[in-house]
Write a protein that holds these residues in place. Structure first.
Motif, short mmCIF file in Angstrom:
data_model
loop_
_atom_site.label_atom_id
_atom_site.label_comp_id
_atom_site.label_asym_id
_atom_site.label_seq_id
_atom_site.Cartn_x
_atom_site.Cartn_y
_atom_site.Cartn_z
N ALA A 195 0.83 -1.20 0.00
CA ALA A 195 0.00 0.00 0.00
C ALA A 195 0.87 1.26 0.00
O ALA A 195 0.58 2.23 -0.72
N GLU A 196 1.93 1.26 0.78
CA GLU A 196 2.84 2.41 0.81
C GLU A 196 3.49 2.62 -0.55
O GLU A 196 3.63 3.75 -1.03
N ARG A 223 8.67 7.27 3.31
CA ARG A 223 7.88 6.06 3.54
C ARG A 223 7.43 5.96 5.00
O ARG A 223 6.33 5.49 5.28
N VAL A 224 8.25 6.40 5.92
CA VAL A 224 7.88 6.37 7.33
C VAL A 224 6.69 7.29 7.58
O VAL A 224 5.75 6.93 8.30
N ARG A 225 6.68 8.46 6.97
CA ARG A 225 5.56 9.38 7.16
C ARG A 225 4.29 8.82 6.52
O ARG A 225 3.19 9.01 7.06
N LEU A 226 4.43 8.14 5.40
CA LEU A 226 3.26 7.48 4.82
C LEU A 226 2.69 6.46 5.79
O LEU A 226 1.47 6.36 5.97
N LEU A 282 -1.32 6.99 5.85
CA LEU A 282 -2.23 5.84 5.81
C LEU A 282 -3.20 5.81 6.99
O LEU A 282 -4.40 5.56 6.79
N PRO A 283 -2.76 6.09 8.22
CA PRO A 283 -3.73 6.15 9.32
C PRO A 283 -4.80 7.21 9.09
O PRO A 283 -5.98 7.00 9.42
N LEU A 284 -4.41 8.36 8.52
CA LEU A 284 -5.39 9.42 8.24
C LEU A 284 -6.39 8.95 7.17
O LEU A 284 -7.60 9.17 7.30
N LEU A 285 -5.90 8.31 6.13
CA LEU A 285 -6.79 7.80 5.09
C LEU A 285 -7.75 6.76 5.66
O LEU A 285 -8.93 6.73 5.30
N GLU A 286 -7.23 5.90 6.52
CA GLU A 286 -8.09 4.89 7.15
C GLU A 286 -9.20 5.56 7.95
O GLU A 286 -10.37 5.15 7.92
N GLY A 322 -9.99 -0.08 5.58
CA GLY A 322 -9.83 -0.90 4.38
C GLY A 322 -9.00 -0.28 3.29
O GLY A 322 -8.98 -0.78 2.15
N VAL A 323 -8.28 0.79 3.59
CA VAL A 323 -7.52 1.50 2.56
C VAL A 323 -6.34 0.68 2.07
O VAL A 323 -6.12 0.55 0.85
#
Length: 366
Positions: free
Chosen positions: A165-166, A227-230, A235-239, A245-246
């Motif tokens: 995903a990243e 990648r660490v910031r993603l 990703l947590p924000l998108l979730e 389910g992102v």
């Protein structure tokens, strides 16, 4: 794929010695124990078994593989599962020497590999350069060392669904078309990725189930790395915003795009063969083809001619020599040699790829 005679499903493989700095495990064949049949263990084992069935070498059956082991949860889980699913496993531990205690961490990882049942464990110390930043330089050094040490075996890597995903998000940010968001393939010889359908939480749980304490690489939480910031922010924000389910959705998207790309690449190869005239390409043949196929054919032609680090800007400029011809000069596409760049141009209805000192105007009489 059947299991080779003399192997016992669900048990660690026997040891065949080790190389590098790790001590040989003292555990005897009679002393090996079964992996606990927890949900996490079974999920990782199933993923590894499926990969070996689809992509593993046919001889022996099950095959012998190498595993890239960092000491982190993902690669430890992969190693534990590979030992019980493959005929034998050689662990390759890369020491990037970027941290003061890296040698001790690498030695500990190699020792754990032997304790898990790997037949050998090697520590590969590398020198990491600076070109492209630390992340990119470390990756180049790591893959080069693994390739040199694998002794013809496929190398299994511990990339998980979360890593996939990243990777898709990073590719999306580059904006280089569908290929940039394909993510990682399950197998790109010699690199195998059995865990692309397994969550990072599952590999961590497997380690907990086995009583393993994975090494926590401080680089994996350093906010200066994109990648660490993603992983920790985006990703947590998108979730949260999209209701969960992102990560699985991004991984599914990558898989679907790879499947589509296989078809497009096959058709593009046919187009390339039809357009090839020696080392040149016939403009008229390419001009009537769909853009998706034409650009793929151009990309393959450029790479086979020695082009390096192709970008979407390169492809668009070379494509314009076909579809937007106004007598413009050639396009430097990377590659070549000191003092002489590799240049794609148009001459007499043909695309050419030559070494040149300048990107000059070319005359076309077609």
């Amino acid at each position: 794929m059947g299991r080779a005679p003399g192997t016992t499903p669900g048990r660690f493989g026997s040891e065949a010695g080790s190389t590098g700095s790790a001590p040989r495990s003292a555990r005897s064949a009679e002393g090996v124990s079964r992996l606990p049949e927890t949900a996490a263990v079974l999920a990782v084992r199933r993923a590894v078994r499926d990969w070996l069935t689809r992509f593993g070498p046919d001889d022996p059956d099950p095959p012998v593989v190498a595993v890239a082991l960092s000491g982190g949860a993902d690669s430890l889980a992969l190693t534990a599962a590979a030992v019980v699913e493959a005929a034998a496993v050689d662990a390759l531990v890369v020491d990037h020497r970027l941290q003061p205690a890296s040698a001790a961490v690498a030695a500990e990882a190699a020792a754990r590999a032997l304790a898990l049942g790997c037949r050998s464990a090697r520590v590969l110390a590398v020198d990491v350069g600076t070109d492209g930043g630390v992340e990119a330089a470390a990756r180049r050094a790591r893959y080069a060392a693994l390739d040199a040490a694998r002794d013809g075996l496929p190398v299994l890597l511990g990339h998980t669904l979360d890593d996939q995903a990243e990777t898709v998000l990073l590719g999306l940010a580059r904006g280089s078309g569908g290929r940039s968001i394909h993510g990682m393939a399950p197998f790109t010889e010699p690199w195998g990725r059995p865990l692309l359908g397994v969550r990072r939480a599952t590999t961590g749980q497997l380690c907990a189930d086995l009583g393993l304490a994975p090494h926590a690489d401080p680089h994996n939480i350093a906010p200066e790395f994109t990648r660490v910031r993603l992983r920790t922010e985006v990703l947590p924000l998108l979730e949260e915003v999209l209701g969960g389910g992102v990560a699985p959705a991004l991984a599914r998207t990558a898989e679907q795009l790879r499947e589509d790309s296989i078809v497009l690449d096959t058709l593009a190869d046919e187009l390339l063969r039809g357009a090839t005239d020696g080392s040149m390409l016939v403009v008229e043949t390419l001009a009537t083809a769909p853009a998706a196929l034409r650009k793929r054919a151009i990309r393959t032609w450029l790479l086979s001619g020695g082009a390096k680090a192709l970008t979407n800007k390169h492809l668009q400029a070379v494509d314009a020599l076909i579809t937007g011809w106004r007598g413009q000069g050639g396009v430097a596409v990377g590659g070549g040699r000191p003092g002489s760049r590799l240049v794609a141009g148009r001459e007499r209805g043909r695309l050419t790829l030559r070494l040149g000192n300048d990107c000059h105007r070319t005359d076309d009489t077609s």
